[in-house]
Design an enzyme around this catalytic site. Sequence first.
Site, PDB file in Angstrom:
ATOM      1  N   HIS A   1     -39.172 -25.000   3.977  1.00 60.54           N
ATOM      2  CA  HIS A   1     -39.591 -23.606   3.822  1.00 60.54           C
ATOM      3  C   HIS A   1     -41.085 -23.597   3.507  1.00 60.54           C
ATOM      4  CE1 HIS A   1     -40.022 -19.552   2.579  1.00 60.54           C
ATOM      5  NE2 HIS A   1     -40.003 -19.792   1.282  1.00 60.54           N
TER       6      HIS A   1
ATOM      7  N   ASN B   1     -46.016 -17.129   3.385  1.00 55.22           N
ATOM      8  CA  ASN B   1     -44.571 -17.210   3.179  1.00 55.22           C
ATOM      9  C   ASN B   1     -43.901 -16.082   3.956  1.00 55.22           C
ATOM     10  OD1 ASN B   1     -41.954 -17.231   2.245  1.00 55.22           O
ATOM     11  ND2 ASN B   1     -42.500 -17.469   0.089  1.00 55.22           N
TER      12      ASN B   1
ATOM     13  N   CYS C   1     -35.435 -16.439   0.998  1.00 54.11           N
ATOM     14  CA  CYS C   1     -36.165 -17.513   1.688  1.00 54.11           C
ATOM     15  C   CYS C   1     -35.250 -18.628   2.195  1.00 54.11           C
ATOM     16  CB  CYS C   1     -37.234 -18.092   0.780  1.00 54.11           C
ATOM     17  SG  CYS C   1     -38.475 -16.871   0.324  1.00 54.11           S
TER      18      CYS C   1
HETATM   19  O1  UT7 Z   1     -40.364 -18.415  -1.195  1.00 55.32           O
HETATM   20  C1  UT7 Z   1     -39.718 -18.313  -2.407  1.00 55.32           C
HETATM   21  C2  UT7 Z   1     -40.244 -19.259  -3.325  1.00 55.32           C
HETATM   22  N1  UT7 Z   1     -41.508 -18.842  -3.849  1.00 55.32           N
HETATM   23  C3  UT7 Z   1     -42.366 -19.742  -4.135  1.00 55.32           C
HETATM   24  O2  UT7 Z   1     -42.114 -20.878  -3.842  1.00 55.32           O
HETATM   25  C4  UT7 Z   1     -43.567 -19.396  -4.951  1.00 55.32           C
HETATM   26  C5  UT7 Z   1     -43.650 -20.353  -6.087  1.00 55.32           C
HETATM   27  N2  UT7 Z   1     -44.832 -20.212  -6.921  1.00 55.32           N
HETATM   28  C6  UT7 Z   1     -46.056 -20.505  -6.485  1.00 55.32           C
HETATM   29  O3  UT7 Z   1     -46.258 -20.823  -5.339  1.00 55.32           O
HETATM   30  C7  UT7 Z   1     -47.173 -20.476  -7.489  1.00 55.32           C
HETATM   31  O4  UT7 Z   1     -46.645 -20.373  -8.797  1.00 55.32           O
HETATM   32  C8  UT7 Z   1     -48.200 -19.337  -7.253  1.00 55.32           C
HETATM   33  C9  UT7 Z   1     -48.998 -19.642  -6.009  1.00 55.32           C
HETATM   34  C10 UT7 Z   1     -47.461 -18.030  -7.127  1.00 55.32           C
HETATM   35  C11 UT7 Z   1     -49.177 -19.279  -8.431  1.00 55.32           C
HETATM   36  O5  UT7 Z   1     -49.802 -20.531  -8.649  1.00 55.32           O
HETATM   37  P1  UT7 Z   1     -49.892 -21.131 -10.126  1.00 55.32           P
HETATM   38  O6  UT7 Z   1     -50.647 -22.378 -10.020  1.00 55.32           O
HETATM   39  O7  UT7 Z   1     -48.496 -21.211 -10.664  1.00 55.32           O
HETATM   40  O8  UT7 Z   1     -50.790 -20.036 -10.858  1.00 55.32           O
HETATM   41  P2  UT7 Z   1     -50.440 -19.128 -12.110  1.00 55.32           P
HETATM   42  O9  UT7 Z   1     -49.378 -18.152 -11.776  1.00 55.32           O
HETATM   43  O10 UT7 Z   1     -50.246 -20.006 -13.302  1.00 55.32           O
HETATM   44  O11 UT7 Z   1     -51.816 -18.360 -12.302  1.00 55.32           O
HETATM   45  C12 UT7 Z   1     -52.984 -19.048 -12.707  1.00 55.32           C
HETATM   46  C13 UT7 Z   1     -54.084 -18.030 -12.877  1.00 55.32           C
HETATM   47  C14 UT7 Z   1     -53.711 -16.877 -13.777  1.00 55.32           C
HETATM   48  O12 UT7 Z   1     -54.833 -16.547 -14.556  1.00 55.32           O
HETATM   49  P3  UT7 Z   1     -54.943 -17.034 -16.086  1.00 55.32           P
HETATM   50  O13 UT7 Z   1     -53.739 -16.479 -16.782  1.00 55.32           O
HETATM   51  O14 UT7 Z   1     -54.945 -18.525 -16.018  1.00 55.32           O
HETATM   52  O15 UT7 Z   1     -56.228 -16.437 -16.524  1.00 55.32           O
HETATM   53  C15 UT7 Z   1     -53.432 -15.747 -12.823  1.00 55.32           C
HETATM   54  O16 UT7 Z   1     -53.692 -14.485 -13.381  1.00 55.32           O
HETATM   55  O17 UT7 Z   1     -54.430 -17.455 -11.620  1.00 55.32           O
HETATM   56  C16 UT7 Z   1     -54.429 -16.028 -11.722  1.00 55.32           C
HETATM   57  N3  UT7 Z   1     -54.052 -15.449 -10.436  1.00 55.32           N
HETATM   58  C17 UT7 Z   1     -54.916 -15.231  -9.438  1.00 55.32           C
HETATM   59  N4  UT7 Z   1     -56.241 -15.403  -9.362  1.00 55.32           N
HETATM   60  C18 UT7 Z   1     -56.828 -15.084  -8.196  1.00 55.32           C
HETATM   61  C19 UT7 Z   1     -52.804 -15.126 -10.016  1.00 55.32           C
HETATM   62  N5  UT7 Z   1     -52.862 -14.643  -8.759  1.00 55.32           N
HETATM   63  C20 UT7 Z   1     -54.161 -14.695  -8.377  1.00 55.32           C
HETATM   64  C21 UT7 Z   1     -54.840 -14.376  -7.198  1.00 55.32           C
HETATM   65  N6  UT7 Z   1     -56.173 -14.589  -7.150  1.00 55.32           N
HETATM   66  N7  UT7 Z   1     -54.217 -13.883  -6.118  1.00 55.32           N
END
Ligand code: UT7
Length: 325
Positions: free
Chosen positions: A252, A282, A115
Site C-alpha cells: 500500500h 495515498n 486502505c
Molecule cells: O493509509 C492508511 C495508513 N495511513 C498511514 O499510513 C499514515 C501514517 N502516518 C504517517 O504517514 C505519518 O505519521 C505522517 C506523514 C502523517 C506524519 O509524519 P510524522 O513524522 O509522524 O509527523 P508528526 O505527525 O509527528 O508531525 C511532526 C510535526 C508536527 O509539528 P510539531 O508538533 O513537531 O511542532 C506537526 O504539526 O510536523 C507538523 N506537521 C506539518 N508540518 C508541515 C504536520 N503536518 C504538517 C504539514 N506540513 N503538512
Amino acid sequence: MNALRSVVLGCGSYLPEKTLTNKDLEQIVDTTDEWIVQRTGIQERHIAAEGEYTSDLGLKAAQAALANAGVDASSIDLIILATSTPDNTFPASATTIQAKLGITHGAAFDVQAVCSGFVYAVATADAYLRGGLAKRALVIGAETFSRILDWEDRTTCVLFGDGAGAVVMEVREGDAAEMGEGVLSSQLRSDGRHKDKLFVDGGPSTTQTAGHLRMEGKEVFKHAVGMVTDVIKAAFAATGTTADDLDWFVPHQANKRIIDASAKKLGIAPEKVVTTVQLHGNTSAASIPLALDSIVREGKVKKGDLVMLEAMGGGFTWGAVLLRW
Ligand code: UT7
C-alpha cells in the site's frame, strides 16, 4: 492432486488529469514541499475533475485491465470494487461500473476496508472464484479521497489523492503441490478498537453527511509496520516461501518511510520494492493496483514471478495476498 486457483490475467490503472504538487499545497495550507517529501516521499497527487466520480475512475481502470488481459467485458461475471468513497451511499458503485461496461449478468458489489480494500477485494474474489460462484472477476480499487479531505487540515490534506486500479482474475485448475500460478495465500485481519485513529467524521446513520477524514498519523504509523510484517510472515509461512523467493513487493502506497521500514524488517531487497507514492500520494484502495500496474506496464513482471500485495488502514484493517503471476 488438482486445486482451483485464481489467476491474474491483466492489470490496468487510471489517474485523473489534474495534478496538485507540494508547491501548490504551500498556497493552501501551512506546509512545505520539503516537509512532505521528507516525511512521506509524496511529490504530487491527482485530483478528480468536477463531475468525475469514483465509478468513472474505476471504469477507466477496469477498461485498461480488460484490454491488458485481452478479454471482453461480457466474459466478466463478478465485479468487486474496493472503495471508501462511493458515488452515493447506495447503490454500490460497482453496479454503476457494471452498467457502464454493458454487463447485465453476474454480480457486482463494493467492499469497504479503507486502505486495505484492494487486498480484501482480491481475497474475496479468490474465495468466490474457487468456491464456484463466478468464473472471471474484475477487482477494482477506486477512490476520490479529495472529496472527503479537510482542506484546512495540513496533517491530512497533503497525504491523499484520487485514482483507480484494477485486475482481471480467472479461476483455473492447477497442481496443488506445485504452487503454480494464481493466489497462493490471503491473510486478512481487523481490529475495531483502533477506529478513532483513522476515520471519517460523518456518515448516513450518524450525521447524514459524507464527513471528513480524521487521522492520528503518528499512532497509525506506530502500528503500520508491525501489522503488515505480521501478515506477510503469515503468508510466507502458509506457503513455505521466504522473502528471498519474492520477485515483487507491492505495498500500500501511504508513506515511503513505512514501505522502506517494512521491507527492511522483512529482509526484502530494495530492487524488489515497488514505490509509486511519490506520483499519486495515498489513494487508499487504489494504491496497490496503481503500483502493480506501473511494473506490469513497464514489462517487468514475468510469468511465474512471486508477488506480495499488502496494506493497512482504517479500522484498523490489514492484510496480505501472495500470488504467482
Ligand atoms: O493509509 C492508511 C495508513 N495511513 C498511514 O499510513 C499514515 C501514517 N502516518 C504517517 O504517514 C505519518 O505519521 C505522517 C506523514 C502523517 C506524519 O509524519 P510524522 O513524522 O509522524 O509527523 P508528526 O505527525 O509527528 O508531525 C511532526 C510535526 C508536527 O509539528 P510539531 O508538533 O513537531 O511542532 C506537526 O504539526 O510536523 C507538523 N506537521 C506539518 N508540518 C508541515 C504536520 N503536518 C504538517 C504539514 N506540513 N503538512
